[in-house]
Design a protein around this motif. Structure first.
Motif, PDB file in Angstrom:
ATOM      1  N   LEU A 136       1.155  -1.128  -0.170  1.00 47.10           N
ATOM      2  CA  LEU A 136      -0.231   0.114   0.027  1.00 47.10           C
ATOM      3  C   LEU A 136       1.270   1.539   0.246  1.00 47.10           C
ATOM      4  CD1 LEU A 136      -2.500  -0.683   2.423  1.00 47.10           C
ATOM      5  CD2 LEU A 136      -2.524  -1.568   0.349  1.00 47.10           C
ATOM      6  N   HIS A 137       1.439   1.055   0.802  1.00 47.25           N
ATOM      7  CA  HIS A 137       2.733   2.667   1.206  1.00 47.25           C
ATOM      8  C   HIS A 137       3.967   2.886  -0.418  1.00 47.25           C
ATOM      9  CE1 HIS A 137       5.440  -0.631   1.831  1.00 47.25           C
ATOM     10  NE2 HIS A 137       6.971   0.255   1.472  1.00 47.25           N
ATOM     11  N   THR A 138       3.948   1.566  -1.285  1.00 52.48           N
ATOM     12  CA  THR A 138       4.333   1.795  -2.617  1.00 52.48           C
ATOM     13  C   THR A 138       3.726   2.853  -3.634  1.00 52.48           C
ATOM     14  OG1 THR A 138       6.029  -0.241  -2.282  1.00 52.48           O
ATOM     15  CG2 THR A 138       5.758   0.723  -4.011  1.00 52.48           C
ATOM     16  N   TYR A 139       2.590   1.458  -3.591  1.00 49.85           N
ATOM     17  CA  TYR A 139       1.105   1.840  -3.951  1.00 49.85           C
ATOM     18  C   TYR A 139       1.095   3.390  -4.176  1.00 49.85           C
ATOM     19  CZ  TYR A 139      -0.846  -2.250  -6.046  1.00 49.85           C
ATOM     20  OH  TYR A 139      -0.643  -3.388  -6.614  1.00 49.85           O
ATOM     21  N   ALA A 140       1.026   4.099  -2.589  1.00 45.07           N
ATOM     22  CA  ALA A 140       0.455   5.326  -2.675  1.00 45.07           C
ATOM     23  C   ALA A 140       1.876   6.019  -3.373  1.00 45.07           C
ATOM     24  CB  ALA A 140       0.740   5.280  -0.663  1.00 45.07           C
ATOM     25  N   VAL A 141       2.895   6.060  -2.735  1.00 48.77           N
ATOM     26  CA  VAL A 141       4.279   6.751  -3.166  1.00 48.77           C
ATOM     27  C   VAL A 141       3.927   6.853  -5.146  1.00 48.77           C
ATOM     28  CG1 VAL A 141       6.502   6.770  -3.587  1.00 48.77           C
ATOM     29  CG2 VAL A 141       5.371   6.342  -1.627  1.00 48.77           C
ATOM     30  N   LEU A 142       3.807   5.820  -5.400  1.00 49.92           N
ATOM     31  CA  LEU A 142       3.646   5.556  -6.976  1.00 49.92           C
ATOM     32  C   LEU A 142       2.399   6.205  -7.324  1.00 49.92           C
ATOM     33  CD1 LEU A 142       5.377   2.402  -7.676  1.00 49.92           C
ATOM     34  CD2 LEU A 142       6.288   4.544  -7.432  1.00 49.92           C
ATOM     35  N   GLY A 143       1.664   6.539  -6.629  1.00 44.63           N
ATOM     36  CA  GLY A 143       0.404   6.518  -6.817  1.00 44.63           C
ATOM     37  C   GLY A 143       1.022   8.732  -7.488  1.00 44.63           C
ATOM     38  N   PHE A 144       1.888   9.055  -6.791  1.00 43.39           N
ATOM     39  CA  PHE A 144       2.007  10.693  -6.667  1.00 43.39           C
ATOM     40  C   PHE A 144       2.390  10.636  -8.311  1.00 43.39           C
ATOM     41  CE2 PHE A 144       1.811  11.482  -2.346  1.00 43.39           C
ATOM     42  CZ  PHE A 144       0.772  12.363  -2.328  1.00 43.39           C
ATOM     43  N   ALA A 145       3.576   9.730  -8.733  1.00 40.06           N
ATOM     44  CA  ALA A 145       4.229   9.837  -9.671  1.00 40.06           C
ATOM     45  C   ALA A 145       3.012   9.457 -11.063  1.00 40.06           C
ATOM     46  CB  ALA A 145       5.438   8.464 -10.100  1.00 40.06           C
ATOM     47  N   ILE A 159       4.550   4.153 -24.444  1.00 38.12           N
ATOM     48  CA  ILE A 159       6.123   5.116 -24.873  1.00 38.12           C
ATOM     49  C   ILE A 159       6.664   4.712 -22.758  1.00 38.12           C
ATOM     50  CG2 ILE A 159       8.263   5.681 -25.050  1.00 38.12           C
ATOM     51  CD1 ILE A 159       6.141   7.468 -27.958  1.00 38.12           C
ATOM     52  N   TRP A 160       6.207   4.793 -22.537  1.00 38.07           N
ATOM     53  CA  TRP A 160       6.675   5.347 -20.690  1.00 38.07           C
ATOM     54  C   TRP A 160       6.635   3.303 -19.971  1.00 38.07           C
ATOM     55  CZ3 TRP A 160      10.272   7.430 -18.063  1.00 38.07           C
ATOM     56  CH2 TRP A 160      10.511   8.565 -17.570  1.00 38.07           C
ATOM     57  N   ALA A 161       5.187   3.013 -20.590  1.00 38.85           N
ATOM     58  CA  ALA A 161       4.859   2.051 -19.711  1.00 38.85           C
ATOM     59  C   ALA A 161       5.308   0.320 -20.649  1.00 38.85           C
ATOM     60  CB  ALA A 161       3.100   1.526 -19.854  1.00 38.85           C
ATOM     61  N   ALA A 162       5.785   0.489 -21.520  1.00 39.36           N
ATOM     62  CA  ALA A 162       6.807  -0.297 -22.513  1.00 39.36           C
ATOM     63  C   ALA A 162       8.468  -0.359 -21.962  1.00 39.36           C
ATOM     64  CB  ALA A 162       7.065  -0.294 -23.707  1.00 39.36           C
ATOM     65  N   VAL A 163       9.451   1.332 -21.488  1.00 43.36           N
ATOM     66  CA  VAL A 163      10.469   1.412 -21.007  1.00 43.36           C
ATOM     67  C   VAL A 163      10.614   0.749 -19.848  1.00 43.36           C
ATOM     68  CG1 VAL A 163      11.871   2.572 -20.088  1.00 43.36           C
ATOM     69  CG2 VAL A 163      10.346   2.746 -22.423  1.00 43.36           C
ATOM     70  N   LEU A 164       9.080   1.324 -18.592  1.00 41.41           N
ATOM     71  CA  LEU A 164       9.242   0.284 -17.379  1.00 41.41           C
ATOM     72  C   LEU A 164       9.144  -1.135 -17.035  1.00 41.41           C
ATOM     73  CD1 LEU A 164       6.736   3.241 -15.775  1.00 41.41           C
ATOM     74  CD2 LEU A 164       9.521   2.821 -15.626  1.00 41.41           C
ATOM     75  N   LEU A 165       8.117  -1.368 -18.368  1.00 35.48           N
ATOM     76  CA  LEU A 165       7.969  -3.213 -18.012  1.00 35.48           C
ATOM     77  C   LEU A 165       8.742  -4.306 -18.890  1.00 35.48           C
ATOM     78  CD1 LEU A 165       4.448  -2.781 -18.021  1.00 35.48           C
ATOM     79  CD2 LEU A 165       5.877  -3.773 -16.399  1.00 35.48           C
ATOM     80  N   LEU A 166       9.385  -3.583 -19.491  1.00 37.53           N
ATOM     81  CA  LEU A 166       9.945  -4.412 -20.364  1.00 37.53           C
ATOM     82  C   LEU A 166      11.772  -3.887 -20.356  1.00 37.53           C
ATOM     83  CD1 LEU A 166       7.755  -5.191 -23.450  1.00 37.53           C
ATOM     84  CD2 LEU A 166       8.121  -6.096 -21.420  1.00 37.53           C
ATOM     85  N   TRP A 239      11.386  -2.950  -9.140  1.00 39.25           N
ATOM     86  CA  TRP A 239       9.928  -3.516  -9.157  1.00 39.25           C
ATOM     87  C   TRP A 239       8.879  -2.485  -9.083  1.00 39.25           C
ATOM     88  CZ3 TRP A 239       6.857  -2.634  -3.879  1.00 39.25           C
ATOM     89  CH2 TRP A 239       5.519  -2.800  -4.345  1.00 39.25           C
ATOM     90  N   MET A 240       9.533  -1.243  -8.559  1.00 36.17           N
ATOM     91  CA  MET A 240       8.798  -0.392  -8.199  1.00 36.17           C
ATOM     92  C   MET A 240       8.456   0.256  -9.925  1.00 36.17           C
ATOM     93  SD  MET A 240      10.105   1.462  -4.530  1.00 36.17           S
ATOM     94  CE  MET A 240       9.625   3.196  -5.433  1.00 36.17           C
ATOM     95  N   CYS A 241       9.471   0.264 -10.759  1.00 34.60           N
ATOM     96  CA  CYS A 241       9.196   0.599 -12.385  1.00 34.60           C
ATOM     97  C   CYS A 241       7.911  -0.046 -12.639  1.00 34.60           C
ATOM     98  CB  CYS A 241      10.608   0.187 -13.056  1.00 34.60           C
ATOM     99  SG  CYS A 241      11.726   1.435 -12.512  1.00 34.60           S
TER     100      CYS A 241
END
Length: 439
Positions: A136-145, A159-166, A239-241
């Motif tokens: 939950l705390h990770t979701y909250a922090v990344l929610g601001f991103a 594009i950002w999703a592809a970079v972060l995931l792959l 993992w956060m990416c």
């Protein structure tokens, strides 16, 4: 984890971005399904102590055929797929909330920021006072991103999703291999990598020892120490990416009304199911096989090269199978018996935050040494049976609770703190229709 429910839910086939008095019922059912998978995954990997045990300790608990088969099914169909699905739904929920705010011509920034700050507080408490695996705390922090992408074009988000995931699962491990060799030489880099691995193994062993203690305070201190030591690791960054990338895919799905306009996307859902299963089976299956071969020393000198490339292949397998699960639910929404199945899961999804925290409280009470002390003592089959029984209890509890109250208890707290005042909790009594005969 979303807005107030209407006494008469929106029909699945008419699901769309809705106002504050309605919910997208398909998402509630899918969220409940994801919560089940997350519970099984957390129980097998963490609550039971498996991720902290040595291989010989794990092997001593397993009945050769049954446990090996269950573990293979878990690795293939559950492990990380439901975490992917849960993060995807978080991003999709943000997209729906943003669309509602635009329809009302109001800004989402202030209210959503307060929601994230409250979620951060709940998550930090959960992370340090209850269980070290909190998301939950990770979701909250990344929610601001995620807020930074609210006005970005679909192309930019993709594009950002592809970079972060792959890309990141390949680049980060690659840099971790190349840079130390470049700076210190191959031999010194190899020794440093072994030292880091030994330190991580020792940290997990210390955590297992703390959680096995019959002292609640010892387990609390051990959890806090493990959290601090592991928080800034490279694995956590990668993992956060991935989590943020999954958020972004959910944001895109919400913009295209992927699960709100089911009729328009029927053919797309069929293709998602076929290709998600076909390619997901290949990706996840090959990953499981490669890991097995590596652990048995069958890859020889190429083992480290396979380890480097597995990150991207794993993530692709997670995404494809999660997409197949999403498509399955979307297609089931067109069938009457599918609606009955959804009705079973929807209350669990409406109380996802409460049920997630409840799973942690019950599990640490069962597994930790100060509770029943089952940690590091159960084979996979018994863990799965316990999960099924406990989740069935959550289903029954969620139905009972939401017949009487508008929100789950933690959802009520989250909403009340967000808006700065206590929200109405009890459901209004149902009025009998005019002319109806008394019961």
């Amino acid at each position: 984890m979303s807005e107030t429910a209407s006494p008469t839910p929106t029909p699945l086939l008419d699901a769309r971005p809705v106002d504050v008095s309605e919910r997208v019922t398909l998402l509630d059912a899918l969220r409940g399904f994801a919560l089940w998978g997350v519970f099984v995954s957390n129980s097998i990997s963490w609550f039971s102590g498996r991720s902290m045990m040595r291989r010989d300790q794990v092997a001593a608990l397993e009945v050769p055929f049954l446990e090996a088969a269950l573990k293979a099914v878990y690795d293939f169909a559950i492990n990380q797929k439901f975490m992917t699905l849960f993060a995807f739904l978080f991003g999709l929920g943000f997209s729906i909330q943003f669309a509602r705010a635009e329809a009302r011509e109001t800004s989402i920034l202030r209210v959503y920021s307060r929601r994230l700050l409250v979620l951060l507080g709940i998550g930090v408490f959960h992370h340090y006072a209850i269980w070290c695996g909190d998301v939950l705390h990770t979701y909250a922090v990344l929610g601001f991103a995620l807020l930074l992408f609210r006005n970005s074009s679909n192309k930019t988000v993709f594009i950002w999703a592809a970079v972060l995931l792959l890309v990141m699962p390949l680049v980060v491990p690659g840099l971790m291999r190349i840079v130390p060799v470049w700076l210190h030489g191959a031999e010194a880099a190899a020794e440093a990598a072994k030292a880091r691995q030994a330190l991580a193994t020792a940290g997990r062993a210390q955590l297992l020892e703390a959680l096995s203690s019959d002292s609640f305070w010892t387990s609390l201190v051990g959890t806090a120490r493990f959290n601090v030591d592991s928080y800034l690791s490279i694995n956590r960054f990668t993992w956060m990416c991935s989590v943020l990338g999954r958020f972004l895919l959910g944001l895109l799905a919400g913009r295209f009304l992927l699960l709100q306009d089911l009729e328009r996307h029927h053919r797309l859902h069929q293709r998602m199911l076929f290709w998600g299963l076909f390619l997901g089976v290949i990706g996840s299956g090959s990953t499981v096989v490669i890991w097995k071969m590596q652990r048995q020393g069958m890859l020889g000198e190429s083992s480290s090269h396979w380890t480097w490339t597995l990150g991207g292949l794993q993530e692709l397998g997670y995404l494809l199978l999660a997409a197949a699960y999403v498509a399955t639910f979307a297609l089931l929404a067109r069938r009457g018996w599918g609606q009955r199945f959804f009705n079973l899961l929807m209350p669990v999804g409406r109380m996802a935050l409460t049920n997630y925290l409840m799973q942690s409280v019950v599990s640490v009470s069962l597994y930790n040494g100060w509770g029943l002390g089952l940690i590091a003592k159960l084979p996979t089959s018994r863990i799965v049976v316990m999960c099924m029984g406990l989740f069935a209890g959550q289903v029954a509890f969620s139905h009972w609770w939401l017949k009487r109250f508008r929100f789950g208890p933690v959802e009520w707290l989250w909403r009340s703190l967000t808006y700065g005042k206590a929200q109405p909790m009890k459901l209004a009594p149902k009025r009998e229709s005019a002319g109806a005969a008394p019961a």
